[in-house]
Design a protein around this motif. Structure first.
Motif, PDB file in Angstrom:
ATOM      1  N   PHE A 182      -3.793   5.024   5.509  1.00  0.00           N
ATOM      2  CA  PHE A 182      -3.853   5.078   4.038  1.00  0.00           C
ATOM      3  C   PHE A 182      -5.128   5.721   3.496  1.00  0.00           C
ATOM      4  CE2 PHE A 182      -1.268   1.339   5.162  1.00  0.00           C
ATOM      5  CZ  PHE A 182      -0.080   1.679   4.529  1.00  0.00           C
TER       6      PHE A 182
ATOM      7  N   TRP B  27       0.824  -1.214   0.000  1.00  0.00           N
ATOM      8  CA  TRP B  27       0.000   0.000   0.000  1.00  0.00           C
ATOM      9  C   TRP B  27       0.859   1.266   0.000  1.00  0.00           C
ATOM     10  CZ3 TRP B  27      -4.363  -1.877   3.756  1.00  0.00           C
ATOM     11  CH2 TRP B  27      -5.522  -2.154   3.009  1.00  0.00           C
ATOM     12  N   GLU B  28       2.031   1.183   0.601  1.00  0.00           N
ATOM     13  CA  GLU B  28       2.928   2.348   0.582  1.00  0.00           C
ATOM     14  C   GLU B  28       3.397   2.651  -0.838  1.00  0.00           C
ATOM     15  OE1 GLU B  28       5.930   1.144   3.345  1.00  0.00           O
ATOM     16  OE2 GLU B  28       5.021   2.275   4.998  1.00  0.00           O
ATOM     17  N   ARG B  29       3.457   1.630  -1.680  1.00  0.00           N
ATOM     18  CA  ARG B  29       3.999   1.793  -3.032  1.00  0.00           C
ATOM     19  C   ARG B  29       2.929   1.912  -4.113  1.00  0.00           C
ATOM     20  NH1 ARG B  29       7.241  -1.170  -0.003  1.00  0.00           N
ATOM     21  NH2 ARG B  29       9.511  -1.114  -0.272  1.00  0.00           N
ATOM     22  N   HIS B  30       1.751   1.386  -3.853  1.00  0.00           N
ATOM     23  CA  HIS B  30       0.774   1.248  -4.944  1.00  0.00           C
ATOM     24  C   HIS B  30      -0.602   1.801  -4.551  1.00  0.00           C
ATOM     25  CE1 HIS B  30       3.741  -1.274  -6.879  1.00  0.00           C
ATOM     26  NE2 HIS B  30       3.796  -2.018  -5.789  1.00  0.00           N
ATOM     27  N   ASP B  31      -1.040   2.812  -5.299  1.00  0.00           N
ATOM     28  CA  ASP B  31      -2.375   3.376  -5.067  1.00  0.00           C
ATOM     29  C   ASP B  31      -3.465   2.521  -5.701  1.00  0.00           C
ATOM     30  OD1 ASP B  31      -1.265   5.520  -3.761  1.00  0.00           O
ATOM     31  OD2 ASP B  31      -1.118   6.742  -5.579  1.00  0.00           O
ATOM     32  N   ASN B  32      -3.071   1.583  -6.552  1.00  0.00           N
ATOM     33  CA  ASN B  32      -4.078   0.802  -7.282  1.00  0.00           C
ATOM     34  C   ASN B  32      -4.419  -0.520  -6.600  1.00  0.00           C
ATOM     35  OD1 ASN B  32      -1.361   0.167  -7.966  1.00  0.00           O
ATOM     36  ND2 ASN B  32      -2.003  -0.938  -9.804  1.00  0.00           N
TER      37      ASN B  32
ATOM     38  N   ASN C 118     -16.511   3.298  -2.805  1.00  0.00           N
ATOM     39  CA  ASN C 118     -15.252   2.942  -3.472  1.00  0.00           C
ATOM     40  C   ASN C 118     -15.485   1.991  -4.643  1.00  0.00           C
ATOM     41  OD1 ASN C 118     -13.872   4.489  -1.614  1.00  0.00           O
ATOM     42  ND2 ASN C 118     -13.441   2.759  -0.249  1.00  0.00           N
TER      43      ASN C 118
ATOM     44  N   SER D 274     -10.297   4.995   1.133  1.00  0.00           N
ATOM     45  CA  SER D 274     -10.464   4.594  -0.268  1.00  0.00           C
ATOM     46  C   SER D 274      -9.861   3.224  -0.558  1.00  0.00           C
ATOM     47  CB  SER D 274      -9.818   5.626  -1.185  1.00  0.00           C
ATOM     48  OG  SER D 274      -8.417   5.657  -0.962  1.00  0.00           O
ATOM     49  N   ARG D 275      -9.076   2.661   0.364  1.00  0.00           N
ATOM     50  CA  ARG D 275      -8.373   1.407   0.088  1.00  0.00           C
ATOM     51  C   ARG D 275      -9.196   0.151   0.378  1.00  0.00           C
ATOM     52  NH1 ARG D 275      -2.922   2.039  -0.982  1.00  0.00           N
ATOM     53  NH2 ARG D 275      -2.400   4.235  -0.988  1.00  0.00           N
TER      54      ARG D 275
END
Lengths: 266, 250
Positions: free
Chosen positions: B201, B175-180, B241, B204-205
């Motif tokens: 985070f 999650w730190e690296r990827h918004d998708n 979401n 939205s996740r």
């Protein structure tokens, strides 16, 4: 109060007795427990969803140091009286003599309301002789014993606990995680039918659709206890499973709190 | 449908006759809708058991037929990498899915393929180009494979299903690296996990899902109904979401 309708509106049940009969506390080795699973965070979470009381066995107890864990449990219970209630947890690999001392200590310093066993993590069969100080004390004082259990568990399986229930009829034997699979329900049902002092705990992460209703149909609501593993697992999924179940509100009240209130003398 | 405090949109529901059946199990759209009515779930993204347990193409066709005329159920098609020619061409398939406000579910373990680019690259590229969400159960992949897919396809919305309370130490670095990357909330049962994820985070996740008919709907809804977060964050997880990911406005 109508659980099925109120729950969907996010109603927090301030006037219902909701007792989580299977709780823990603190951090654990192989995953993140936010806020270190502190008693403050546990009680805040209980407040958020209306759980009145949780009976606790710190993770430390089922891991490397049951005596220090028991101390943590009694300290937390003293900070949150009525909200957190300590199990006395024992690790039989340290031997019956040390366990006897531990029981005598807590009997004299706060009193004992219930015991917790974890034969699987402690790698020791529930029927082993080093557990017997627990069974004898529970038999003499009419106390409940919660044991971790699993389908086909060779150390703490339902049949082993059923055998102990026959041997110690004044103690209550709670088969942990009895709703974790259809197989363990089959095993636990057999013991519940044979021994009136056997109870089934709902704790589990896999909330199988229809299982709780089937469990109540098989053994009756009087023998089923609400439990969640909080904070090993968040308590809210397990609570929702009961609130939303296709059961009467009277049965839900027994499962959520009245059975535990009677069994744990809360 | 009975009223609920939130508008729930389930990302993980199933219809169809399974290989192993248990009495009372939901198999039809009518039964699924009845369960949704009982729980108070308005909409669901649905895949067909036969697409998962027999033939993706045939199962997807059956899903289209089953969902025809239904306004509460959205299609989740099952897909395969294109090399063997078992599936339609990826670009046309992805366009069709997007137009239906649907999603795609992949079973790399059960269907014996890799999510990595040498195998699934053309399919994932097409799905990303059309903003089609991809759903994968954690038991069907690995953390290393997920990391590679998310890095290679930063525009591909990936919803990870079936997580549990032991995942944070691998999930948080992703999650730190990827918004998708998105996670189905149902079985993500970490203590105060929803609160912790929202604080760290953002809401939205997380995406609401039930895994009905396997698991309880009540157990899935309650952590959101009773989450210690603002109501708008609860609403985002319950439905907002997923609606955004599927391109649904209302």
């Amino acid at each position: 109060m109508d659980f099925q309708n109120d729950w969907r509106m996010g109603v927090v049940y301030e006037n219902e007795i909701i007792i989580d009969a299977h709780g823990h506390m603190g951090p654990w080795l192989d995953f993140n427990v936010p806020e270190q699973g502190s008693p403050d965070a546990m009680v805040r979470t209980m407040d958020q969803c209306g759980i009145s009381t949780t009976v606790i066995s710190p993770h430390l107890c089922i891991g490397p140091d049951y005596r220090l864990g028991n101390r943590h449990a009694y300290e937390a219970a003293a900070r949150f009286p009525g909200r957190l209630v300590p199990f006395v947890t024992v690790n039989p690999t340290y031997g019956a003599a040390e366990i006897q001392q531990e029981i005598e200590y807590w009997a004299a310093n706060g009193g004992i309301q219930a015991f917790k066993l974890h034969p699987s993590l402690h790698q020791y069969k529930a029927s082993g002789k080093d557990y017997f100080p627990v069974y004898e004390y529970a038999q003499a004082h009419g106390l409940p014993i919660l044991s971790h259990s699993w389908a086909g568990d060779p150390l703490g399986g339902a049949s082993t606990l059923g055998g102990l229930a026959a041997q110690f009829p004044a103690a209550g034997f709670i088969i942990g995680h009895a709703a974790s699979s259809w197989q363990v329900l089959d095993e636990a049902e057999k013991e519940a039918h044979e021994h009136p002092n056997v109870y089934l705990d709902l704790t589990g992460s896999r909330l199988i659709r229809g299982l709780i209703e089937d469990m109540v149909k098989r053994v009756g609501a009087d023998r089923v206890l609400f439990g969640t593993d909080n904070p090993f697992i968040d308590p809210r999924p397990g609570l929702g499973r009961v609130l939303a179940a296709r059961l009467s509100d009277d049965d839900k009240r027994k499962i959520l709190g009245l059975n535990a209130k009677r069994l744990f003398r809360l | 449908m009975t009223p609920t405090a939130l508008d729930f949109f389930d990302c993980n529901a199933r219809i169809g006759r399974p290989t192993v059946f248990r009495e009372g199990q939901i198999t039809t759209t009518d039964e699924l809708l009845a369960e949704m009515d009982y729980a108070g779930i308005r909409r669901a993204l649905v895949y067909h058991t036969l697409a998962a347990e027999w033939s993706p193409n045939d199962g997807n066709d059956m899903l289209r037929q089953e969902l025809s005329g239904q306004n509460r159920l959205y299609p989740c098609f099952v897909a395969l990498p294109p090399a063997t020619g078992e599936m339609p061409d990826p670009d046309g398939f992805a366009r069709m899915v997007r137009e239906a406000h649907g999603a795609v579910r992949l079973f790399p373990q059960d269907h014996t393929f890799s999510l990595l680019d040498w195998c699934a690259g053309p399919l994932l590229e097409a799905l990303a180009a059309h903003s089609v969400p991809v759903l994968v159960h954690i038991g069907q992949t690995s953390w290393g494979e997920l990391s590679a897919v998310l890095s290679a396809h930063p525009d591909l919305p990936l919803i990870l299903l079936g997580t549990y309370y032991r995942v944070d130490r691998c999930l948080y670095p992703l999650w730190e690296r990827h918004d998708n990357l998105f996670v189905e909330s149902t079985t993500y049962q970490t203590f105060r996990g929803i609160e912790s994820v929202c604080a760290r985070f953002g809401a939205s996740r997380l995406v609401f899902g039930t895994n009905v008919p396997e698991l309880e709907t009540g157990g899935a809804m309650t952590p959101i109904l009773y989450a210690d977060i603002p109501q708008e964050d609860r609403a985002a997880i319950a439905s907002g979401n997923l609606m955004r990911l599927l391109g649904i406005e209302h």
